[in-house]
Design a protein around this motif. Sequence first.
Motif, PDB file in Angstrom:
ATOM      1  N   GLU A 216       8.737   0.286   0.475  1.00 32.84           N
ATOM      2  CA  GLU A 216       7.762  -0.372  -0.496  1.00 32.84           C
ATOM      3  C   GLU A 216       8.463  -1.585  -1.047  1.00 32.84           C
ATOM      4  O   GLU A 216       7.996  -2.744  -1.119  1.00 32.84           O
ATOM      5  CB  GLU A 216       6.905   0.483  -1.279  1.00 32.84           C
ATOM      6  N   ASN A 217       9.399  -1.361  -1.577  1.00 37.40           N
ATOM      7  CA  ASN A 217      10.162  -2.612  -2.402  1.00 37.40           C
ATOM      8  C   ASN A 217      10.810  -3.677  -1.146  1.00 37.40           C
ATOM      9  O   ASN A 217      10.683  -4.996  -1.451  1.00 37.40           O
ATOM     10  CB  ASN A 217      11.486  -1.926  -2.795  1.00 37.40           C
ATOM     11  N   ARG A 218      11.258  -2.983   0.090  1.00 40.65           N
ATOM     12  CA  ARG A 218      11.354  -3.983   1.091  1.00 40.65           C
ATOM     13  C   ARG A 218      10.404  -4.749   1.503  1.00 40.65           C
ATOM     14  O   ARG A 218      10.314  -6.143   1.942  1.00 40.65           O
ATOM     15  CB  ARG A 218      11.915  -3.077   2.181  1.00 40.65           C
ATOM     16  N   MET A 219       8.993  -4.157   1.322  1.00 36.93           N
ATOM     17  CA  MET A 219       7.920  -5.123   1.800  1.00 36.93           C
ATOM     18  C   MET A 219       7.562  -6.034   0.830  1.00 36.93           C
ATOM     19  O   MET A 219       7.208  -7.307   0.963  1.00 36.93           O
ATOM     20  CB  MET A 219       6.681  -4.240   2.138  1.00 36.93           C
TER      21      MET A 219
ATOM     22  N   GLN B  78       1.276  -4.385  -1.662  1.00 36.82           N
ATOM     23  CA  GLN B  78       2.597  -4.991  -1.941  1.00 36.82           C
ATOM     24  C   GLN B  78       2.605  -6.433  -2.272  1.00 36.82           C
ATOM     25  O   GLN B  78       3.477  -6.948  -3.046  1.00 36.82           O
ATOM     26  CB  GLN B  78       3.653  -4.670  -0.890  1.00 36.82           C
ATOM     27  N   TYR B  79       1.732  -7.069  -1.586  1.00 34.18           N
ATOM     28  CA  TYR B  79       1.301  -8.635  -1.947  1.00 34.18           C
ATOM     29  C   TYR B  79       0.916  -8.476  -3.233  1.00 34.18           C
ATOM     30  O   TYR B  79       1.333  -9.434  -3.978  1.00 34.18           O
ATOM     31  CB  TYR B  79       0.279  -9.016  -0.747  1.00 34.18           C
ATOM     32  N   LYS B  80      -0.048  -7.743  -3.691  1.00 28.94           N
ATOM     33  CA  LYS B  80      -0.588  -7.840  -5.045  1.00 28.94           C
ATOM     34  C   LYS B  80       0.353  -7.481  -5.888  1.00 28.94           C
ATOM     35  O   LYS B  80       0.606  -8.226  -7.129  1.00 28.94           O
ATOM     36  CB  LYS B  80      -1.816  -6.886  -5.154  1.00 28.94           C
TER      37      LYS B  80
ATOM     38  N   PHE C  23       6.053 -11.733   7.446  1.00 27.82           N
ATOM     39  CA  PHE C  23       4.817 -10.971   7.662  1.00 27.82           C
ATOM     40  C   PHE C  23       5.005  -9.800   8.794  1.00 27.82           C
ATOM     41  O   PHE C  23       4.452  -8.874   8.650  1.00 27.82           O
ATOM     42  CB  PHE C  23       3.771 -11.763   7.876  1.00 27.82           C
ATOM     43  N   GLN C  24       5.797 -10.333   9.998  1.00 29.59           N
ATOM     44  CA  GLN C  24       5.949  -9.352  10.893  1.00 29.59           C
ATOM     45  C   GLN C  24       6.852  -8.060  10.565  1.00 29.59           C
ATOM     46  O   GLN C  24       6.405  -6.842  10.859  1.00 29.59           O
ATOM     47  CB  GLN C  24       6.739  -9.996  12.233  1.00 29.59           C
ATOM     48  N   GLN C  25       7.610  -8.317   9.675  1.00 28.00           N
ATOM     49  CA  GLN C  25       8.536  -7.155   9.378  1.00 28.00           C
ATOM     50  C   GLN C  25       7.868  -6.347   8.306  1.00 28.00           C
ATOM     51  O   GLN C  25       7.893  -5.323   8.559  1.00 28.00           O
ATOM     52  CB  GLN C  25       9.896  -7.759   8.468  1.00 28.00           C
ATOM     53  N   CYS C  26       7.219  -6.886   7.427  1.00 32.95           N
ATOM     54  CA  CYS C  26       6.188  -6.187   6.471  1.00 32.95           C
ATOM     55  C   CYS C  26       5.432  -5.528   7.304  1.00 32.95           C
ATOM     56  O   CYS C  26       5.224  -4.148   7.085  1.00 32.95           O
ATOM     57  CB  CYS C  26       5.642  -7.150   5.579  1.00 32.95           C
TER      58      CYS C  26
END
Length: 117
Positions: A6-9, A103-105, A36-39
């Motif tokens: 989650e932290n990575r994203m 994760q964006y929020k 975005f691709q990685q996330c």
Amino acid sequence: SKEFLENRMCVALGGRIAEEIINGTDNVTTGASNDFQQCTQVANAMVTQLGMSDVVGQRIIGQQGGGANPFMGRDMMGGGAPPVSQSLRQMVDSEVKRIVDFQYKRGMELLRANMYL
């Protein structure tokens, strides 16, 4: 661990979030496409391979073992039953979107709260 992923994203989304804060949502660049691709890949793995989704549950979803080879006893036209039902695929897509959006929020809240540091 789930927390690490989650932290990575959240970190991966940080560049786009910073662009939106500084430049506005109408002036973002294409630089975050790999992020975005990685996330999305991490969230998808959490849901489909690692059992880290309460909605989908503790199971592996989809084909394992690298793709279908029609010359190894598999149907070339894919006429057999699909490995994943349409409703389950929609559930997975919805869960991946929920995880990425959260994760964006979270990243937006963290950057706004610490913008002046």
